[in-house]
Design a protein around this motif. Sequence first.
Motif, PDB file in Angstrom:
ATOM      1  N   ASP A 128     -28.931 -39.173  -1.850  1.00 55.85           N
ATOM      2  CA  ASP A 128     -29.309 -38.298  -2.592  1.00 55.85           C
ATOM      3  C   ASP A 128     -30.041 -38.759  -3.545  1.00 55.85           C
ATOM      4  O   ASP A 128     -29.415 -39.276  -4.626  1.00 55.85           O
ATOM      5  N   PRO A 129     -31.039 -38.001  -3.532  1.00 57.53           N
ATOM      6  CA  PRO A 129     -32.147 -38.039  -5.188  1.00 57.53           C
ATOM      7  C   PRO A 129     -31.945 -38.737  -6.220  1.00 57.53           C
ATOM      8  O   PRO A 129     -31.844 -39.630  -7.296  1.00 57.53           O
ATOM      9  N   HIS A 130     -30.988 -37.159  -6.533  1.00 55.42           N
ATOM     10  CA  HIS A 130     -30.023 -36.788  -8.307  1.00 55.42           C
ATOM     11  C   HIS A 130     -29.348 -38.076  -8.130  1.00 55.42           C
ATOM     12  O   HIS A 130     -28.861 -39.232  -9.320  1.00 55.42           O
ATOM     13  N   TRP A 131     -28.531 -38.632  -7.735  1.00 58.53           N
ATOM     14  CA  TRP A 131     -27.332 -39.979  -7.186  1.00 58.53           C
ATOM     15  C   TRP A 131     -27.813 -41.039  -7.474  1.00 58.53           C
ATOM     16  O   TRP A 131     -27.861 -41.982  -7.996  1.00 58.53           O
ATOM     17  N   THR A 132     -29.151 -41.226  -6.901  1.00 65.60           N
ATOM     18  CA  THR A 132     -29.779 -42.076  -6.702  1.00 65.60           C
ATOM     19  C   THR A 132     -31.016 -42.369  -8.335  1.00 65.60           C
ATOM     20  O   THR A 132     -30.100 -43.960  -8.330  1.00 65.60           O
ATOM     21  N   LEU A 133     -30.696 -41.348  -9.187  1.00 66.12           N
ATOM     22  CA  LEU A 133     -31.506 -41.876 -10.736  1.00 66.12           C
ATOM     23  C   LEU A 133     -30.520 -42.434 -11.039  1.00 66.12           C
ATOM     24  O   LEU A 133     -30.468 -42.751 -11.680  1.00 66.12           O
ATOM     25  N   TRP A 134     -29.115 -41.755 -11.021  1.00 66.84           N
ATOM     26  CA  TRP A 134     -28.348 -42.181 -11.938  1.00 66.84           C
ATOM     27  C   TRP A 134     -27.767 -43.281 -11.790  1.00 66.84           C
ATOM     28  O   TRP A 134     -27.666 -44.148 -12.731  1.00 66.84           O
ATOM     29  N   LEU A 135     -27.618 -43.675 -10.070  1.00 68.98           N
ATOM     30  CA  LEU A 135     -27.093 -45.251  -9.980  1.00 68.98           C
ATOM     31  C   LEU A 135     -27.741 -45.815 -10.829  1.00 68.98           C
ATOM     32  O   LEU A 135     -27.779 -47.359 -11.315  1.00 68.98           O
ATOM     33  N   GLU A 136     -29.628 -45.718 -10.873  1.00 64.88           N
ATOM     34  CA  GLU A 136     -30.419 -46.560 -11.490  1.00 64.88           C
ATOM     35  C   GLU A 136     -31.014 -46.643 -12.970  1.00 64.88           C
ATOM     36  O   GLU A 136     -29.966 -47.865 -13.980  1.00 64.88           O
ATOM     37  N   VAL A 137     -30.024 -45.542 -13.488  1.00 61.63           N
ATOM     38  CA  VAL A 137     -29.854 -45.519 -14.844  1.00 61.63           C
ATOM     39  C   VAL A 137     -28.424 -45.948 -15.108  1.00 61.63           C
ATOM     40  O   VAL A 137     -29.454 -47.568 -16.214  1.00 61.63           O
ATOM     41  N   TRP A 138     -27.764 -45.946 -14.899  1.00 60.14           N
ATOM     42  CA  TRP A 138     -26.506 -46.785 -15.223  1.00 60.14           C
ATOM     43  C   TRP A 138     -26.824 -48.369 -14.715  1.00 60.14           C
ATOM     44  O   TRP A 138     -26.521 -49.685 -15.503  1.00 60.14           O
ATOM     45  N   ASN A 139     -28.068 -48.960 -13.671  1.00 62.68           N
ATOM     46  CA  ASN A 139     -28.111 -50.199 -13.694  1.00 62.68           C
ATOM     47  C   ASN A 139     -28.510 -50.863 -14.596  1.00 62.68           C
ATOM     48  O   ASN A 139     -28.344 -51.965 -15.155  1.00 62.68           O
ATOM     49  N   ARG A 140     -29.324 -49.901 -15.470  1.00 61.07           N
ATOM     50  CA  ARG A 140     -30.287 -50.419 -16.451  1.00 61.07           C
ATOM     51  C   ARG A 140     -30.115 -50.504 -17.803  1.00 61.07           C
ATOM     52  O   ARG A 140     -30.424 -50.350 -18.652  1.00 61.07           O
ATOM     53  N   SER A 141     -28.325 -49.465 -17.936  1.00 60.55           N
ATOM     54  CA  SER A 141     -27.915 -49.197 -18.990  1.00 60.55           C
ATOM     55  C   SER A 141     -27.683 -50.274 -20.142  1.00 60.55           C
ATOM     56  O   SER A 141     -27.987 -49.996 -21.420  1.00 60.55           O
TER      57      SER A 141
END
Length: 185
Positions: free
Chosen positions: A82-95
Motif C-alpha cells: 500500500d503506497p501510504h503505508w510504504t511511506l510510513w514504513l520508510e519514515v519509521w525506518n529512518r526515524s
Amino acid sequence: MDMIAERGLEKLTMAALGREVGMSSGHLLYYFHSKDELLLRTLEWSEGRLGAERARLLTRDAPARERLDAFVDLYVPDGHRDPHWTLWLEVWNRSQNADEDARERQVAIEGAWHRDLVALLAEGISRGEFRAVDPDRFAARLRSLLDGFSIHVAIGLRGTDRAHVLGHVREFLDESLGRAGRADT
C-alpha cells in the motif's frame, strides 16, 4: 508516492524521480534538500489527504461504533505495498537518525490520528455506546494494535490480509468496548 511504494526509497533516485515528474534532479534537491525530506514531505501531503477523509468520516451523523469502524478501515492498509503505508514504513525506518524537526513533524502526524480517536472514543462513552474506558489509554493501545497488524498487511505477511486483520480488530473492539451496561462486557 507511487514510485516510492513501487521501488522503495533505497532504489529511488532523484534522477529517476525527476524524469517521472518532468524536473531535473538538481531542481528536486533545491526544493527538498534530501531524499529523507522528500519522503517526509510526501508523507505529510498524503496524511493531509487522509486527514480530510478522516474528518469527513468522523463528523458524519452516525453511531460512534460505525464511525470507529470507518476510522479502522481508513487506518489499515489496502494490501501488500500500500503506497501510504510504504511511506510510513520508510519514515519509521529512518526515524532513528532523523533530526529533531523531522521527529516533531512525525509526532504531529501521529498526534492527529490519536486526537481524533480519543475524541471519538470519549463521545461514544458519553453517549453510552461504549463501556467506560480511559479514551487516551485505549486509543494508544488500539493504535499500537492497528500499527502492528498494518505492518503485517503492508509487507504482505502471509495470513494477515486486510479482511483477516479487520475481523480481528472488530472482535477486539466488541470485546473491549462492548456497550455500557451489557452483562457480557
